[in-house]
Motif scaffolding. Structure first.
Motif, PDB file in Angstrom:
ATOM      1  N   ARG A   7       0.872  -1.189   0.000  1.00 42.91           N
ATOM      2  CA  ARG A   7       0.000   0.000   0.000  1.00 42.91           C
ATOM      3  C   ARG A   7       0.899   1.226   0.000  1.00 42.91           C
ATOM      4  NH1 ARG A   7      -5.482  -1.068   2.371  1.00 42.91           N
ATOM      5  NH2 ARG A   7      -5.558  -3.315   2.591  1.00 42.91           N
ATOM      6  N   GLY A  40      -4.174   2.915  -4.364  1.00 39.88           N
ATOM      7  CA  GLY A  40      -3.330   2.757  -3.182  1.00 39.88           C
ATOM      8  C   GLY A  40      -2.669   1.414  -3.035  1.00 39.88           C
ATOM      9  N   ARG A  41      -2.784   0.549  -4.032  1.00 42.15           N
ATOM     10  CA  ARG A  41      -2.153  -0.775  -3.959  1.00 42.15           C
ATOM     11  C   ARG A  41      -1.325  -1.028  -5.214  1.00 42.15           C
ATOM     12  NH1 ARG A  41      -5.681  -5.028  -0.722  1.00 42.15           N
ATOM     13  NH2 ARG A  41      -6.659  -3.564   0.690  1.00 42.15           N
TER      14      ARG A  41
END
Length: 73
Positions: A7, A40-41
């Motif tokens: 993340r 976000g990943r």
């Protein structure tokens, strides 16, 4: 090989991921790079040995098996 999902902010770089995970460029597939898979990943492709060293508090590790053509014979 293994896939390591981390993340990080969208503007993160491979170097950011390596610092977070405590890995070196020799541990990863640099040609694969850092690939965004969801907001976000991101995912890195790494050696099995490197993946085993990564803290599961920082990342998720998945198998990345080699895919080969089916032998019809």
């Amino acid at each position: 090989m293994a896939l390591i999902q981390v993340r990080l902010p969208p503007e993160a770089t491979v170097d950011d991921a390596l610092r977070l995970l405590g890995l070196s460029e020799e541990d990863i597939d640099a040609d694969f790079g850092l690939v965004a898979v969801a907001p976000g990943r991101q995912v890195l492709r790494a050696t099995e040995e490197a993946a085993a060293r990564v803290s599961r508090d920082l990342a998720d590790v998945f198998s990345d098996p080699r895919i080969e053509p089916h032998d019809s014979g």
